[in-house]
Enzyme design. Structure first.
Site, PDB file in Angstrom:
ATOM      1  N   SER A 206       0.820  -1.209  -0.106  1.00  0.00           N
ATOM      2  CA  SER A 206       0.120   0.067   0.000  1.00  0.00           C
ATOM      3  C   SER A 206       0.904   1.209   0.064  1.00  0.00           C
ATOM      4  O   SER A 206       1.970   1.053   0.660  1.00  0.00           O
ATOM      5  CB  SER A 206      -0.994  -0.073   1.083  1.00  0.00           C
ATOM      6  OG  SER A 206      -1.625   1.179   1.458  1.00  0.00           O
TER       7      SER A 206
ATOM      8  N   TYR B 117      -1.277  -0.281  10.623  1.00  0.00           N
ATOM      9  CA  TYR B 117      -1.419  -0.821   9.253  1.00  0.00           C
ATOM     10  C   TYR B 117      -0.269  -0.475   8.403  1.00  0.00           C
ATOM     11  O   TYR B 117       0.460  -0.970   7.739  1.00  0.00           O
ATOM     12  CB  TYR B 117      -2.677  -0.143   8.634  1.00  0.00           C
ATOM     13  CG  TYR B 117      -2.936  -0.475   7.257  1.00  0.00           C
ATOM     14  CD1 TYR B 117      -3.358  -1.837   6.764  1.00  0.00           C
ATOM     15  CD2 TYR B 117      -2.852   0.390   6.394  1.00  0.00           C
ATOM     16  CE1 TYR B 117      -3.629  -2.042   5.543  1.00  0.00           C
ATOM     17  CE2 TYR B 117      -3.272  -0.032   4.879  1.00  0.00           C
ATOM     18  CZ  TYR B 117      -3.494  -1.097   4.617  1.00  0.00           C
ATOM     19  OH  TYR B 117      -3.637  -1.705   3.131  1.00  0.00           O
TER      20      TYR B 117
HETATM   21  N1  LIG Z   1      -8.844  -1.091  -0.282  1.00  0.00           N
HETATM   22  C1  LIG Z   1      -7.982   0.100  -0.211  1.00  0.00           C
HETATM   23  O1  LIG Z   1      -8.035   1.182  -0.241  1.00  0.00           O
HETATM   24  C2  LIG Z   1      -6.399  -0.480  -0.218  1.00  0.00           C
HETATM   25  C3  LIG Z   1      -5.506   0.548  -0.401  1.00  0.00           C
HETATM   26  C4  LIG Z   1      -4.130   0.107  -0.523  1.00  0.00           C
HETATM   27  C5  LIG Z   1      -4.021  -1.276  -0.261  1.00  0.00           C
HETATM   28  N2  LIG Z   1      -4.919  -2.178  -0.352  1.00  0.00           N
HETATM   29  C6  LIG Z   1      -4.569  -3.608  -0.058  1.00  0.00           C
HETATM   30  O2  LIG Z   1      -5.094  -4.302  -1.023  1.00  0.00           O
HETATM   31  C7  LIG Z   1      -5.206  -5.921  -0.442  1.00  0.00           C
HETATM   32  C8  LIG Z   1      -6.800  -6.074  -0.680  1.00  0.00           C
HETATM   33  O3  LIG Z   1      -7.626  -5.496   0.166  1.00  0.00           O
HETATM   34  P1  LIG Z   1      -9.267  -4.954  -0.486  1.00  0.00           P
HETATM   35  O4  LIG Z   1      -9.111  -3.439  -0.588  1.00  0.00           O
HETATM   36  O5  LIG Z   1      -9.552  -5.713  -1.505  1.00  0.00           O
HETATM   37  O6  LIG Z   1      -9.881  -5.248   0.940  1.00  0.00           O
HETATM   38  P2  LIG Z   1     -10.904  -6.283   1.484  1.00  0.00           P
HETATM   39  O7  LIG Z   1     -11.989  -6.614   0.465  1.00  0.00           O
HETATM   40  O8  LIG Z   1     -11.151  -5.912   2.939  1.00  0.00           O
HETATM   41  O9  LIG Z   1      -9.932  -7.617   1.315  1.00  0.00           O
HETATM   42  C9  LIG Z   1      -9.121  -7.999   2.378  1.00  0.00           C
HETATM   43  C10 LIG Z   1      -9.034  -9.667   2.376  1.00  0.00           C
HETATM   44  O10 LIG Z   1      -7.796 -10.092   3.137  1.00  0.00           O
HETATM   45  C11 LIG Z   1      -8.611 -11.106   3.961  1.00  0.00           C
HETATM   46  N3  LIG Z   1      -7.954 -11.516   5.131  1.00  0.00           N
HETATM   47  C12 LIG Z   1      -7.985 -10.582   6.282  1.00  0.00           C
HETATM   48  N4  LIG Z   1      -7.513 -11.309   7.269  1.00  0.00           N
HETATM   49  C13 LIG Z   1      -7.246 -12.453   6.906  1.00  0.00           C
HETATM   50  C14 LIG Z   1      -6.504 -13.517   7.449  1.00  0.00           C
HETATM   51  N5  LIG Z   1      -6.164 -13.577   8.974  1.00  0.00           N
HETATM   52  N6  LIG Z   1      -6.143 -14.614   6.782  1.00  0.00           N
HETATM   53  C15 LIG Z   1      -6.695 -14.766   5.580  1.00  0.00           C
HETATM   54  N7  LIG Z   1      -7.005 -13.765   4.862  1.00  0.00           N
HETATM   55  C16 LIG Z   1      -7.369 -12.695   5.581  1.00  0.00           C
HETATM   56  C17 LIG Z   1     -10.128 -11.121   3.741  1.00  0.00           C
HETATM   57  O11 LIG Z   1     -10.832 -12.204   4.066  1.00  0.00           O
HETATM   58  P3  LIG Z   1     -11.988 -12.375   4.662  1.00  0.00           P
HETATM   59  O12 LIG Z   1     -12.873 -12.142   3.302  1.00  0.00           O
HETATM   60  O13 LIG Z   1     -12.240 -13.834   5.098  1.00  0.00           O
HETATM   61  O14 LIG Z   1     -12.456 -11.561   5.703  1.00  0.00           O
HETATM   62  C18 LIG Z   1     -10.120 -10.233   2.454  1.00  0.00           C
HETATM   63  O15 LIG Z   1     -10.085 -11.533   1.597  1.00  0.00           O
HETATM   64  C19 LIG Z   1      -5.036  -5.736   1.012  1.00  0.00           C
HETATM   65  O16 LIG Z   1      -3.701  -6.113   1.208  1.00  0.00           O
HETATM   66  C20 LIG Z   1      -5.212  -4.305   1.440  1.00  0.00           C
HETATM   67  O17 LIG Z   1      -4.176  -4.046   2.377  1.00  0.00           O
HETATM   68  C21 LIG Z   1      -6.221  -1.864  -0.230  1.00  0.00           C
END
Ligand SMILES: NC(=O)c1ccc[n+]([C@@H]2O[C@H](COP(=O)([O-])OP(=O)(O)OC[C@H]3O[C@@H](n4cnc5c(N)ncnc54)[C@H](OP(=O)(O)O)[C@@H]3O)[C@@H](O)[C@H]2O)c1
Length: 238
Positions: free
Chosen positions: A130, A143
């Site tokens: 990120s 985070y």
């Molecule tokens: N959205 C943003 O603004 C943003 C910005 C920068 C970076 N990111 C990064 O992008 C990536 C994808 O995030 P997203 O935005 O798509 O968010 P999201 O929809 O909230 O997805 C988070 C994912 O992490 C999984 N997860 C959480 N805890 C876990 C654990 N203990 N073991 C296995 N899986 C786990 C969740 O599984 P469950 O479905 O089972 O909860 C879900 O699949 C992440 O690394 C996030 O930090 C996101």
């Protein structure tokens, strides 16, 4: 057809990426905590095998690689937990949970992938970090520090594997419209769609990029922010 293992495949970004990679001819192996939701993602991608994976559970972390029917050609790691910074300040366990979900809990399986790919002389590791990892901020430094660690891990891995046939791509999204930002009010112009991030990711794989800021304008913005001296940055309390 090349195979990609997707960790955290229920995530908003991973779902969009899984569809984009499936459309480009990849076969998918989907891993995550919720098997039923993984099945739904698999259906949306035209079929895929699903596997349990919990980054907080040491047994699950070590078992995943052995459950796969074949060694994939690529791994995409989309696991992440934003958490609540106020809660992380009060409860050390909450801070540790954020650090494990975004960094330390992901290292063992990525190390296994790196070993297997290096032995084979080919492979691709994509880690979603990120922009939050580029500099600590008052509002999300549990985070942010986990993402900083993950970014450094990926760049070290890339350097170690350089010349071995194994590539490592670090993806640094800004704000993306997924469940992670649910309930947050942000100007629409700074929030990207997961599909946009997936497209950028696919292009970065094709062009052989090492680090992808998505959308790309985050790169100069973060360069400016990181250039601010600490005595000014701390006063901004971002
Ligand atoms: N959205 C943003 O603004 C943003 C910005 C920068 C970076 N990111 C990064 O992008 C990536 C994808 O995030 P997203 O935005 O798509 O968010 P999201 O929809 O909230 O997805 C988070 C994912 O992490 C999984 N997860 C959480 N805890 C876990 C654990 N203990 N073991 C296995 N899986 C786990 C969740 O599984 P469950 O479905 O089972 O909860 C879900 O699949 C992440 O690394 C996030 O930090 C996101």
């Amino acid at each position: 057809m090349p195979t990609m293992l997707v960790l955290g495949a229920t995530s908003g970004i991973a779902r969009a990426a899984a569809r984009a990679f499936a459309d480009s001819g990849w076969t998918l192996q989907l891993a995550g905590r919720d098997i039923q939701r993984l099945q739904e993602v698999a259906e949306a991608c035209g079929g895929a095998e699903v596997f349990p994976f919990d980054a907080l559970d040491s047994v699950s972390r070590s078992a995943l690689w052995g459950l796969l029917p074949s060694c994939p050609d690529a791994v995409l790691c989309a696991v992440g937990l934003l958490g609540d910074q106020d809660c992380a300040c009060r409860e050390p366990d909450a801070a540790l949970r954020v650090i494990k979900c975004n960094f330390t809990g992901l290292v063992p399986v990525l190390m296994q992938a790196a070993e297997a790919f290096e032995a084979r002389g080919a492979g691709l590791i994509i880690g979603i970090s990120s922009v939050a990892g580029d500099r600590g901020r008052a509002s999300n430094y549990a985070y942010g520090s986990a993402k900083a660690g993950f970014t450094a891990f990926l760049s070290g891995l890339r350097a170690r594997l350089w010349g071995s046939g194994v590539r490592v791509l670090t993806v640094k999204p800004g704000y993306v419209a997924t469940g992670m930002l649910a309930g947050r009010r942000l100007p629409a112009c700074i929030v990207a769609s997961p599909e946009r991030v997936a497209r950028d990711m696919l292009r970065a794989v094709r062009t052989g990029k090492d680090v992808l800021y998505t959308p790309g304008w985050w790169r100069p913005l973060l360069a400016l922010y990181c250039a601010l001296p600490e005595c000014l940055a701390k006063r901004l309390k971002l």
